[in-house]
Design a protein around this motif. Structure first.
Motif, PDB file in Angstrom:
ATOM      1  N   LYS A  21       0.838  -1.209   0.000  1.00  0.00           N
ATOM      2  CA  LYS A  21       0.000   0.000   0.000  1.00  0.00           C
ATOM      3  C   LYS A  21       0.872   1.259   0.000  1.00  0.00           C
ATOM      4  O   LYS A  21       0.628   2.210  -0.756  1.00  0.00           O
ATOM      5  CB  LYS A  21      -0.916  -0.020   1.242  1.00  0.00           C
ATOM      6  CG  LYS A  21      -1.944   1.092   1.273  1.00  0.00           C
ATOM      7  CD  LYS A  21      -3.061   0.750   2.259  1.00  0.00           C
ATOM      8  CE  LYS A  21      -4.312   1.594   2.029  1.00  0.00           C
ATOM      9  NZ  LYS A  21      -4.132   2.998   2.342  1.00  0.00           N
ATOM     10  N   ALA A  22       1.893   1.271   0.862  1.00  0.00           N
ATOM     11  CA  ALA A  22       2.791   2.436   0.939  1.00  0.00           C
ATOM     12  C   ALA A  22       3.505   2.665  -0.393  1.00  0.00           C
ATOM     13  O   ALA A  22       3.636   3.805  -0.852  1.00  0.00           O
ATOM     14  CB  ALA A  22       3.809   2.235   2.066  1.00  0.00           C
ATOM     15  N   LEU A  23       3.936   1.579  -1.032  1.00  0.00           N
ATOM     16  CA  LEU A  23       4.623   1.698  -2.329  1.00  0.00           C
ATOM     17  C   LEU A  23       3.679   2.253  -3.396  1.00  0.00           C
ATOM     18  O   LEU A  23       4.069   3.117  -4.187  1.00  0.00           O
ATOM     19  CB  LEU A  23       5.161   0.326  -2.770  1.00  0.00           C
ATOM     20  CG  LEU A  23       6.411  -0.179  -2.055  1.00  0.00           C
ATOM     21  CD1 LEU A  23       6.629  -1.665  -2.330  1.00  0.00           C
ATOM     22  CD2 LEU A  23       7.643   0.627  -2.470  1.00  0.00           C
ATOM     23  N   ALA A  24       2.433   1.794  -3.374  1.00  0.00           N
ATOM     24  CA  ALA A  24       1.455   2.267  -4.360  1.00  0.00           C
ATOM     25  C   ALA A  24       1.179   3.761  -4.159  1.00  0.00           C
ATOM     26  O   ALA A  24       1.067   4.525  -5.118  1.00  0.00           O
ATOM     27  CB  ALA A  24       0.166   1.461  -4.249  1.00  0.00           C
ATOM     28  N   GLU A  25       1.090   4.175  -2.910  1.00  0.00           N
ATOM     29  CA  GLU A  25       0.866   5.598  -2.618  1.00  0.00           C
ATOM     30  C   GLU A  25       2.048   6.444  -3.066  1.00  0.00           C
ATOM     31  O   GLU A  25       1.869   7.543  -3.611  1.00  0.00           O
ATOM     32  CB  GLU A  25       0.619   5.789  -1.118  1.00  0.00           C
ATOM     33  CG  GLU A  25      -0.725   5.237  -0.665  1.00  0.00           C
ATOM     34  CD  GLU A  25      -0.913   5.360   0.854  1.00  0.00           C
ATOM     35  OE1 GLU A  25      -1.904   4.823   1.353  1.00  0.00           O
ATOM     36  OE2 GLU A  25      -0.063   6.001   1.524  1.00  0.00           O
ATOM     37  N   ALA A  26       3.247   5.959  -2.813  1.00  0.00           N
ATOM     38  CA  ALA A  26       4.449   6.703  -3.217  1.00  0.00           C
ATOM     39  C   ALA A  26       4.447   6.911  -4.730  1.00  0.00           C
ATOM     40  O   ALA A  26       4.719   8.004  -5.226  1.00  0.00           O
ATOM     41  CB  ALA A  26       5.710   5.947  -2.778  1.00  0.00           C
ATOM     42  N   GLU A  27       4.103   5.839  -5.429  1.00  0.00           N
ATOM     43  CA  GLU A  27       4.044   5.893  -6.895  1.00  0.00           C
ATOM     44  C   GLU A  27       2.995   6.900  -7.367  1.00  0.00           C
ATOM     45  O   GLU A  27       3.263   7.779  -8.188  1.00  0.00           O
ATOM     46  CB  GLU A  27       3.716   4.481  -7.398  1.00  0.00           C
ATOM     47  CG  GLU A  27       3.244   4.377  -8.831  1.00  0.00           C
ATOM     48  CD  GLU A  27       4.350   3.887  -9.741  1.00  0.00           C
ATOM     49  OE1 GLU A  27       4.901   2.813  -9.461  1.00  0.00           O
ATOM     50  OE2 GLU A  27       4.651   4.590 -10.715  1.00  0.00           O
ATOM     51  N   ALA A  28       1.794   6.804  -6.762  1.00  0.00           N
ATOM     52  CA  ALA A  28       0.691   7.682  -7.170  1.00  0.00           C
ATOM     53  C   ALA A  28       0.999   9.147  -6.884  1.00  0.00           C
ATOM     54  O   ALA A  28       0.587  10.043  -7.619  1.00  0.00           O
ATOM     55  CB  ALA A  28      -0.591   7.266  -6.447  1.00  0.00           C
ATOM     56  N   GLN A  29       1.740   9.399  -5.807  1.00  0.00           N
ATOM     57  CA  GLN A  29       2.047  10.785  -5.427  1.00  0.00           C
ATOM     58  C   GLN A  29       3.343  11.292  -6.049  1.00  0.00           C
ATOM     59  O   GLN A  29       3.777  12.413  -5.773  1.00  0.00           O
ATOM     60  CB  GLN A  29       2.118  10.904  -3.898  1.00  0.00           C
ATOM     61  CG  GLN A  29       0.767  10.658  -3.224  1.00  0.00           C
ATOM     62  CD  GLN A  29       0.880  10.683  -1.695  1.00  0.00           C
ATOM     63  OE1 GLN A  29       1.626  11.469  -1.132  1.00  0.00           O
ATOM     64  NE2 GLN A  29       0.141   9.815  -1.029  1.00  0.00           N
TER      65      GLN A  29
END
Ligand code: PSU
Ligand code: MN
Length: 301
Positions: free
Chosen positions: A246-254
Protein backbone atom coordinates in the motif's frame (compact mmCIF):
# COMPACT_ATOMS: atom_id res chain seq x y z
CA UNK A 1 42.04 17.93 6.01
CA UNK A 2 38.67 18.93 7.39
CA UNK A 3 38.42 20.17 10.98
CA UNK A 4 36.30 17.61 12.81
CA UNK A 5 34.51 18.53 16.04
CA UNK A 6 34.69 15.63 18.46
CA UNK A 7 32.56 15.30 21.58
CA UNK A 8 34.57 15.01 24.80
CA UNK A 9 33.94 11.29 25.19
CA UNK A 10 34.88 10.58 21.57
CA UNK A 11 38.06 12.67 21.85
CA UNK A 12 39.00 10.77 24.98
CA UNK A 13 38.34 7.36 23.41
CA UNK A 14 40.39 8.30 20.35
CA UNK A 15 43.30 9.43 22.51
CA UNK A 16 43.25 6.12 24.40
CA UNK A 17 42.68 3.94 21.35
CA UNK A 18 39.46 2.72 22.99
CA UNK A 19 36.70 1.06 20.92
CA UNK A 20 34.34 3.41 19.10
CA UNK A 21 31.07 2.86 17.25
CA UNK A 22 29.80 5.40 14.73
CA UNK A 23 26.04 6.13 14.62
CA UNK A 24 24.12 7.98 11.91
CA UNK A 25 21.73 10.90 12.18
CA UNK A 26 19.36 10.46 9.22
CA UNK A 27 17.54 7.82 11.23
CA UNK A 28 16.91 10.60 13.78
CA UNK A 29 15.81 13.35 11.36
CA UNK A 30 14.17 11.37 8.56
CA UNK A 31 13.67 7.84 9.89
CA UNK A 32 11.62 8.27 13.07
CA UNK A 33 9.13 10.79 14.43
CA UNK A 34 9.85 13.07 17.40
CA UNK A 35 10.13 12.30 20.32
CA UNK A 36 10.85 8.59 19.70
CA UNK A 37 13.77 9.58 17.46
CA UNK A 38 15.65 11.40 20.24
CA UNK A 39 14.73 8.80 22.85
CA UNK A 40 16.02 6.05 20.57
CA UNK A 41 19.22 7.93 19.75
CA UNK A 42 19.94 8.26 23.47
CA UNK A 43 19.18 4.60 24.15
CA UNK A 44 21.37 3.50 21.24
CA UNK A 45 24.27 5.54 22.62
CA UNK A 46 23.70 3.92 26.03
CA UNK A 47 23.67 0.45 24.48
CA UNK A 48 27.07 1.14 22.89
CA UNK A 49 28.47 2.33 26.23
CA UNK A 50 27.03 -0.70 28.04
CA UNK A 51 28.84 -2.85 25.47
CA UNK A 52 32.17 -1.31 26.40
CA UNK A 53 32.57 1.11 23.49
CA UNK A 54 32.07 4.84 22.94
CA UNK A 55 29.22 6.08 20.71
CA UNK A 56 29.98 8.66 18.03
CA UNK A 57 26.78 10.04 16.53
CA UNK A 58 27.65 11.92 13.35
CA UNK A 59 26.01 15.00 11.82
CA UNK A 60 26.80 18.28 10.08
CA UNK A 61 25.68 21.24 12.21
CA UNK A 62 25.98 24.75 10.79
CA UNK A 63 28.65 23.67 8.37
CA UNK A 64 30.76 21.75 10.89
CA UNK A 65 31.30 18.02 10.91
CA UNK A 66 30.51 16.64 14.35
CA UNK A 67 31.64 13.19 15.45
CA UNK A 68 29.90 12.67 18.77
CA UNK A 69 27.01 14.95 19.70
CA UNK A 70 26.13 16.53 23.03
CA UNK A 71 22.66 15.82 24.38
CA UNK A 72 21.40 19.36 23.54
CA UNK A 73 22.70 18.90 19.97
CA UNK A 74 20.91 15.56 19.70
CA UNK A 75 17.67 17.08 20.98
CA UNK A 76 17.92 20.07 18.63
CA UNK A 77 18.59 17.84 15.62
CA UNK A 78 15.66 15.61 16.54
CA UNK A 79 13.27 18.58 16.44
CA UNK A 80 14.81 20.60 13.61
CA UNK A 81 12.89 21.14 10.38
CA UNK A 82 14.40 21.17 6.89
CA UNK A 83 17.57 19.32 7.83
CA UNK A 84 19.36 18.10 4.70
CA UNK A 85 19.63 14.34 4.15
CA UNK A 86 23.29 13.93 3.31
CA UNK A 87 24.85 11.27 1.19
CA UNK A 88 28.21 11.19 -0.62
CA UNK A 89 26.89 13.62 -3.26
CA UNK A 90 25.91 16.50 -0.98
CA UNK A 91 28.09 16.28 2.12
CA UNK A 92 30.74 18.70 0.85
CA UNK A 93 28.16 21.22 -0.36
CA UNK A 94 26.42 21.20 3.03
CA UNK A 95 29.71 21.74 4.88
CA UNK A 96 30.92 24.42 2.49
CA UNK A 97 27.69 26.41 2.67
CA UNK A 98 27.37 26.28 6.46
CA UNK A 99 24.15 24.27 6.52
CA UNK A 100 22.86 21.53 8.79
CA UNK A 101 22.51 17.99 7.54
CA UNK A 102 21.92 14.50 8.84
CA UNK A 103 24.24 11.77 7.61
CA UNK A 104 22.88 8.68 5.86
CA UNK A 105 24.75 5.39 5.91
CA UNK A 106 26.97 6.58 3.06
CA UNK A 107 27.85 9.94 4.61
CA UNK A 108 28.31 8.43 8.07
CA UNK A 109 30.80 5.92 6.63
CA UNK A 110 32.76 8.76 5.01
CA UNK A 111 32.92 10.67 8.31
CA UNK A 112 33.71 7.54 10.34
CA UNK A 113 36.68 6.77 8.12
CA UNK A 114 38.01 10.32 8.50
CA UNK A 115 37.72 9.92 12.28
CA UNK A 116 39.42 6.52 12.26
CA UNK A 117 36.25 4.68 13.34
CA UNK A 118 35.92 1.22 11.81
CA UNK A 119 32.52 0.09 13.07
CA UNK A 120 29.13 1.71 12.45
CA UNK A 121 25.72 0.53 13.66
CA UNK A 122 22.42 1.56 12.09
CA UNK A 123 18.94 0.18 11.40
CA UNK A 124 18.85 -0.82 7.76
CA UNK A 125 20.98 0.23 4.80
CA UNK A 126 19.52 1.69 1.64
CA UNK A 127 19.45 -0.65 -1.35
CA UNK A 128 17.88 -1.34 -4.72
CA UNK A 129 14.29 -0.13 -4.77
CA UNK A 130 11.50 -2.20 -6.30
CA UNK A 131 11.04 -1.03 -9.87
CA UNK A 132 14.67 0.12 -10.05
CA UNK A 133 14.79 -1.28 -13.59
CA UNK A 134 12.76 1.76 -14.62
CA UNK A 135 13.35 4.27 -11.78
CA UNK A 136 17.13 3.57 -11.45
CA UNK A 137 16.67 4.14 -7.68
CA UNK A 138 19.66 2.44 -6.11
CA UNK A 139 20.93 3.80 -2.80
CA UNK A 140 24.39 5.36 -2.73
CA UNK A 141 24.88 3.31 0.45
CA UNK A 142 25.75 0.28 -1.69
CA UNK A 143 28.56 2.05 -3.55
CA UNK A 144 29.86 3.45 -0.27
CA UNK A 145 30.12 -0.04 1.16
CA UNK A 146 32.24 -0.88 -1.89
CA UNK A 147 34.75 1.89 -1.32
CA UNK A 148 34.93 2.92 2.34
CA UNK A 149 36.49 0.54 4.87
CA UNK A 150 33.88 0.52 7.62
CA UNK A 151 32.02 -2.53 8.94
CA UNK A 152 28.32 -1.63 9.00
CA UNK A 153 25.88 -3.48 11.25
CA UNK A 154 22.28 -3.34 10.01
CA UNK A 155 19.24 -5.60 10.34
CA UNK A 156 19.59 -6.38 6.64
CA UNK A 157 18.16 -4.07 4.03
CA UNK A 158 14.67 -2.64 4.56
CA UNK A 159 11.88 -4.91 3.34
CA UNK A 160 10.49 -2.04 1.26
CA UNK A 161 13.36 -2.75 -1.15
CA UNK A 162 13.98 -5.38 -3.77
CA UNK A 163 16.15 -7.66 -1.65
CA UNK A 164 17.31 -10.10 -4.38
CA UNK A 165 18.47 -7.17 -6.54
CA UNK A 166 20.14 -5.55 -3.53
CA UNK A 167 22.13 -8.76 -2.93
CA UNK A 168 23.09 -8.93 -6.61
CA UNK A 169 24.41 -5.37 -6.61
CA UNK A 170 26.36 -5.94 -3.40
CA UNK A 171 27.90 -9.05 -4.94
CA UNK A 172 28.83 -7.12 -8.09
CA UNK A 173 30.42 -4.41 -5.97
CA UNK A 174 32.42 -6.93 -3.96
CA UNK A 175 30.78 -6.18 -0.64
CA UNK A 176 30.76 -9.06 1.87
CA UNK A 177 27.23 -9.62 3.19
CA UNK A 178 27.44 -11.50 6.47
CA UNK A 179 24.33 -12.83 8.19
CA UNK A 180 24.90 -12.96 11.92
CA UNK A 181 23.98 -16.22 13.64
CA UNK A 182 21.74 -17.59 10.87
CA UNK A 183 21.97 -18.64 7.23
CA UNK A 184 19.24 -16.41 5.87
CA UNK A 185 19.47 -12.71 5.12
CA UNK A 186 17.24 -10.90 7.61
CA UNK A 187 14.71 -8.39 6.22
CA UNK A 188 14.77 -5.53 8.73
CA UNK A 189 11.40 -5.92 10.54
CA UNK A 190 11.47 -9.70 9.94
CA UNK A 191 14.17 -12.27 10.64
CA UNK A 192 13.65 -14.13 7.38
CA UNK A 193 13.75 -12.96 3.77
CA UNK A 194 13.67 -16.29 1.98
CA UNK A 195 17.17 -15.50 0.67
CA UNK A 196 20.35 -17.19 1.77
CA UNK A 197 23.03 -14.72 2.82
CA UNK A 198 26.33 -15.10 0.97
CA UNK A 199 28.26 -15.41 4.25
CA UNK A 200 27.46 -16.35 7.82
CA UNK A 201 29.37 -15.59 11.02
CA UNK A 202 28.51 -16.43 14.59
CA UNK A 203 30.78 -14.25 16.70
CA UNK A 204 32.02 -10.65 16.89
CA UNK A 205 35.60 -12.00 16.82
CA UNK A 206 35.06 -13.63 13.40
CA UNK A 207 33.63 -10.40 12.01
CA UNK A 208 36.53 -8.38 13.42
CA UNK A 209 39.05 -10.83 11.95
CA UNK A 210 37.42 -10.61 8.52
CA UNK A 211 37.50 -6.79 8.76
CA UNK A 212 41.21 -6.90 9.56
CA UNK A 213 41.88 -9.35 6.73
CA UNK A 214 40.27 -7.03 4.19
CA UNK A 215 42.66 -4.34 5.39
CA UNK A 216 45.61 -6.73 5.07
CA UNK A 217 44.54 -7.53 1.50
CA UNK A 218 44.43 -3.78 0.84
CA UNK A 219 40.85 -4.08 -0.35
CA UNK A 220 38.83 -0.89 -0.36
CA UNK A 221 35.33 -1.02 1.03
CA UNK A 222 33.65 -2.36 4.11
CA UNK A 223 31.49 -5.24 5.23
CA UNK A 224 27.75 -5.45 5.73
CA UNK A 225 26.74 -7.39 8.82
CA UNK A 226 23.06 -8.34 8.67
CA UNK A 227 21.93 -8.86 12.26
CA UNK A 228 18.41 -10.32 12.59
CA UNK A 229 15.89 -8.46 14.74
CA UNK A 230 15.26 -10.27 18.06
CA UNK A 231 12.49 -12.87 17.68
CA UNK A 232 10.14 -11.31 20.22
CA UNK A 233 10.14 -7.98 18.33
CA UNK A 234 9.85 -9.14 14.73
CA UNK A 235 6.88 -8.50 12.49
CA UNK A 236 6.31 -11.53 10.26
CA UNK A 237 6.75 -10.66 6.58
CA UNK A 238 3.21 -11.80 5.65
CA UNK A 239 1.76 -9.31 8.15
CA UNK A 240 3.90 -6.53 6.76
CA UNK A 241 3.57 -7.29 3.04
CA UNK A 242 0.15 -5.65 2.45
CA UNK A 243 1.23 -2.48 4.29
CA UNK A 244 4.42 -2.26 2.25
CA UNK A 245 2.43 -2.77 -0.96
CA UNK A 246 0.00 0.00 0.00
CA UNK A 247 2.79 2.44 0.94
CA UNK A 248 4.62 1.70 -2.33
CA UNK A 249 1.45 2.27 -4.36
CA UNK A 250 0.87 5.60 -2.62
CA UNK A 251 4.45 6.70 -3.22
CA UNK A 252 4.04 5.89 -6.89
CA UNK A 253 0.69 7.68 -7.17
CA UNK A 254 2.05 10.79 -5.43
CA UNK A 255 5.21 10.88 -7.52
CA UNK A 256 7.52 10.56 -4.50
CA UNK A 257 11.09 10.32 -5.81
CA UNK A 258 14.79 10.46 -4.95
CA UNK A 259 15.66 11.15 -1.30
CA UNK A 260 12.05 11.41 -0.25
CA UNK A 261 11.20 7.78 -1.05
CA UNK A 262 12.62 5.99 2.00
CA UNK A 263 11.35 8.52 4.61
CA UNK A 264 7.89 8.50 2.97
CA UNK A 265 7.65 4.71 3.02
CA UNK A 266 8.86 4.41 6.62
CA UNK A 267 6.35 7.03 7.78
CA UNK A 268 3.42 5.41 5.92
CA UNK A 269 4.29 1.93 7.22
CA UNK A 270 4.46 3.40 10.73
CA UNK A 271 0.92 4.77 10.25
CA UNK A 272 -0.45 1.63 8.60
CA UNK A 273 0.90 -0.64 11.35
CA UNK A 274 -0.32 1.74 14.09
CA UNK A 275 3.22 2.24 15.32
CA UNK A 276 4.28 -1.41 15.35
CA UNK A 277 6.93 -0.88 12.66
CA UNK A 278 8.55 1.86 14.74
CA UNK A 279 8.61 -0.36 17.83
CA UNK A 280 10.40 -3.05 15.82
CA UNK A 281 12.76 -0.49 14.29
CA UNK A 282 13.79 0.72 17.75
CA UNK A 283 14.47 -2.80 19.01
CA UNK A 284 16.55 -3.72 15.96
CA UNK A 285 18.70 -0.59 16.15
CA UNK A 286 19.46 -1.27 19.82
CA UNK A 287 20.35 -4.84 18.92
CA UNK A 288 22.70 -3.60 16.20
CA UNK A 289 24.34 -1.13 18.59
CA UNK A 290 25.13 -3.97 20.98
CA UNK A 291 26.69 -6.09 18.25
CA UNK A 292 28.59 -3.05 16.94
CA UNK A 293 30.08 -2.47 20.38
CA UNK A 294 31.14 -6.11 20.65
CA UNK A 295 32.85 -5.97 17.23
CA UNK A 296 34.59 -2.68 18.11
CA UNK A 297 35.85 -4.23 21.34
CA UNK A 298 37.26 -7.19 19.38
CA UNK A 299 38.95 -4.87 16.90
CA UNK A 300 41.09 -3.19 19.56
CA UNK A 301 41.96 -6.46 21.30
N1 PSU B 1 17.96 2.76 9.21
C1 PSU B 1 16.75 2.99 9.79
N2 PSU B 1 16.04 4.07 9.37
C2 PSU B 1 16.50 4.92 8.39
C3 PSU B 1 17.78 4.68 7.79
C4 PSU B 1 18.46 3.58 8.24
O1 PSU B 1 16.32 2.22 10.67
O2 PSU B 1 15.82 5.90 8.04
C5 PSU B 1 18.29 5.63 6.71
C6 PSU B 1 19.81 5.56 6.53
O3 PSU B 1 20.34 6.85 6.72
C7 PSU B 1 20.00 5.09 5.10
C8 PSU B 1 18.80 5.69 4.46
O4 PSU B 1 21.24 5.52 4.56
O5 PSU B 1 17.78 5.35 5.40
C9 PSU B 1 18.52 5.14 3.07
O6 PSU B 1 18.08 6.19 2.27
P1 PSU B 1 18.01 6.01 0.67
O7 PSU B 1 17.13 4.82 0.46
O8 PSU B 1 17.41 7.31 0.18
O9 PSU B 1 19.41 5.82 0.20
MN1 MN C 1 17.29 6.47 -3.54
Amino acid sequence: MIDIHYSDEVAEARAKGAPLVALESTIITHGMPFPQNVETARRVEQAVRAGGATPATIAVIDGRLHVGLSDPQLLALGQAQNVMKLSRADMAACLASGQTGATTVAATMIAARLAGIEVFATGGIGGVHRGAETSFDISADLHELAQTPVTVIAAGAKAILDLPKTLEVLETLGVPVIAYGQDELPAFWSRQSGLKAPLRMDSPAEIAAAHRMRGALDLPGGQLVANPIPTEAEIPSDVLAPHIAKALAEAEAQGIAAKAVTPFLLQRIFELTHGASLEANIVLVLNNARLGAAIAVELVR
